[in-house]
Write an enzyme that holds these catalytic residues in place. Structure first.
Site, PDB file in Angstrom:
ATOM      1  CE1 TYR A  74      20.751  29.904  29.652  1.00 51.21           C
ATOM      2  CE2 TYR A  74      20.410  29.706  27.457  1.00 51.21           C
ATOM      3  CZ  TYR A  74      20.000  29.980  28.562  1.00 51.21           C
ATOM      4  OH  TYR A  74      18.553  30.437  28.622  1.00 51.21           O
TER       5      TYR A  74
ATOM      6  CD  GLU B  24      22.364  26.996  32.226  1.00 48.56           C
ATOM      7  OE1 GLU B  24      23.298  27.050  31.635  1.00 48.56           O
ATOM      8  OE2 GLU B  24      21.510  26.885  31.879  1.00 48.56           O
TER       9      GLU B  24
ATOM     10  CG  ASP C 212      16.453  44.149  50.598  1.00 47.91           C
ATOM     11  OD1 ASP C 212      17.452  44.548  50.036  1.00 47.91           O
ATOM     12  OD2 ASP C 212      15.475  43.666  50.191  1.00 47.91           O
TER      13      ASP C 212
ATOM     14  CB  THR D 118      18.968  46.299  43.765  1.00 49.58           C
ATOM     15  OG1 THR D 118      19.092  47.138  44.754  1.00 49.58           O
ATOM     16  CG2 THR D 118      17.654  45.411  43.902  1.00 49.58           C
TER      17      THR D 118
ATOM     18  CE  LYS E  93      15.953  49.844  44.664  1.00 51.22           C
ATOM     19  NZ  LYS E  93      16.030  48.249  44.672  1.00 51.22           N
TER      20      LYS E  93
ATOM     21  NE  ARG F  11      16.276  47.698  37.476  1.00 48.67           N
ATOM     22  CZ  ARG F  11      15.147  48.415  37.418  1.00 48.67           C
ATOM     23  NH1 ARG F  11      15.233  49.638  36.716  1.00 48.67           N
ATOM     24  NH2 ARG F  11      14.080  48.033  37.865  1.00 48.67           N
TER      25      ARG F  11
END
Ligand code: DSN
Length: 436
Positions: A54, A56, A200, A226, A229, A235
């Site tokens: 973790y 943050e 985008d 993203t 692709k 991902r």
């Protein structure tokens, strides 16, 4: 069963499903233009100990301890992304494309404000203003469409609507539009109306990184993409932007934050919690791969393959929207074949023949989005496995045969066998023993 066993020892059921999926991709032809095959190195980073952490916050400004190595991973991913795209500021924490887009809205727009995006039916994305999505529900979308005749984006129409509606943001993007986007043209309109320009580039990021498509830099204010692709990473997503806010005095004059700070705080703590550090590690690996000179050849080959596939489909009598492609994807219009509304049926027939693609609307489709009149396909994944123009001819011809004979199960079975033979010559993950 011990904690450190392998998946095969620990969970046979899941392991078997993974093996079956591996066999499916090795034996078939993957034409969904938003999919690709990562390197083994990317998958190793995804499956690394960073999946447990973790963190943050941002590098050097975290909330939890134990960040000695996470900071290095995130900084490496950022530096590589900056180099790859020539971006001033990069945030690599977005979980995926839709959250990234939501974060841009959260950073720049107040609820109910107006923006423009390419309509989903003409090749846009859900998050660019669809009425069923947060972008269309919480903000006022003024959609733009492609021209009925040419099926191309008409920037004069975009300009007219942007001026009339006085929009605050314009999105330049595509998910099923087979031509190049004129980022400079979009930016000129944004300058004229005082709107943010948000590109985008999810579908075309790899083409841009490889020099096979015009870049939105230095024109745009904010760019999302993203990473899985054409960019061939894990991902996930990232947001790139300028540091200074060109429209600060018009829209954010009470804020002390510049554009980069607005974006960062929209990602965390605005809409996300802890970043997925294993994913950040895998993004760093993928960006490192995309910085290699070979990636330029890869990007150019994707486009060459798309042209070759499009030419073969058209030579076999099929109509493509806009009459072809300039990028990695194309949309087959089934209407002239008397197959209006049969996209779903044809998608299933292609599956039967070992060819994976997706049903898609064609512009101004008289049929419904659930049973549309088009098929979308593209070449990033088959290019990754080394296929070139001659293989595109074989695949295009097989696709045309499926369309012309789709109710005939024995023809589909025969094509599936041919596809399997072709695929065997281009293993995706050699040495994994999937086809033995
Ligand atoms: N689902 C992606 C695509 O296929 O284009 C976009 O989110």
């Amino acid at each position: 069963m011990g904690l450190m066993n392998t998946l095969e020892e620990d969970d046979r059921q899941v392991a078997e499903l993974i093996l079956k999926e591996s066999k499916r991709i090795e034996e078939g032809i993957e034409l969904i233009p938003s999919e690709n095959f990562t390197s083994k190195a990317v998958m190793q980073a995804l499956g690394s100990v960073f999946t447990n952490k973790y963190s943050e916050g941002y590098p050097r400004k975290r909330y939890y301890g134990g960040q000695e190595w996470v900071d290095g991973i995130e900084e490496l991913a950022i530096e590589r992304a900056k180099k790859l795209f020539g971006a001033e500021h990069v945030n690599v924490q977005p979980y995926s494309g839709s959250p990234a887009n939501q974060e841009v809205f959260f950073a720049l727009m107040n609820l109910g404000e107006k923006f423009m995006g390419l309509d989903l039916s003409c090749g846009g994305h859900l998050t660019h203003g669809s009425p069923v999505n947060f972008s269309g529900k919480h903000y006022k979308c003024i959609p733009y469409f492609v021209d009925r005749e040419t099926e191309l984006i008409d920037l004069d129409e975009v300009r007219k609507a942007a001026k009339k509606e006085n929009v605050k943001m314009i999105i330049s993007s595509l998910t099923a539009y087979p031509r190049k986007l004129d980022f400079k043209g979009f930016q000129e309109i944004c300058d004229e109306v005082g709107a943010y320009h948000f590109a985008d580039i999810s579908h075309i990021a790899g083409l841009i990184a490889g020099g096979a498509h015009e870049s939105p830099f230095p024109f745009t204010d904010v760019v999302t993409t993203t990473t899985h692709k054409t960019l061939r990473g894990p991902r996930g997503a990232m947001i790139m932007c300028k540091v200074e806010d060109r429209l600060h005095d018009k829209y954010h004059k009470d804020s002390q934050k510049n554009l980069a700070q607005l974006i960062d705080s929209a990602v965390f703590p605005g809409l996300q919690g802890g970043p997925h550090d294993n994913n950040t590690a895998a993004k760093a690996v993928a960006f490192g791969e995309a910085l290699q000179p070979e990636f330029k050849d890869y990007a150019k080959q994707i486009v060459r393959n798309a042209k070759a596939l499009a030419d073969e489909l058209m030579a076999k009598g099929l109509r493509l929207t806009t009459g072809g492609t300039d990028n990695h994807l194309m949309v087959i219009d089934l209407r002239p074949k008397g197959l209006t509304g049969k996209g779903k049926e044809l998608q299933h027939a292609m599956d039967e023949a070992g060819i994976t693609l997706n049903k898609n609307t064609v512009p101004y489709d008289p049929a419904s989005p659930f049973n549309p009149s088009g098929l979308r396909c593209g070449t990033p994944a088959i290019t990754t496995r080394g296929m070139k123009e001659s293989e595109m001819k074989v695949i295009g011809s097989a696709m045309a045969k499926v369309i012309d004979n789709h109710p005939n199960a024995s023809v589909l079975a025969k094509i599936r066998e041919e596809i399997r033979e072709l695929s065997k010559q281009f293993p995706i993950y050699p040495g994994m023993g999937i086809l033995e």
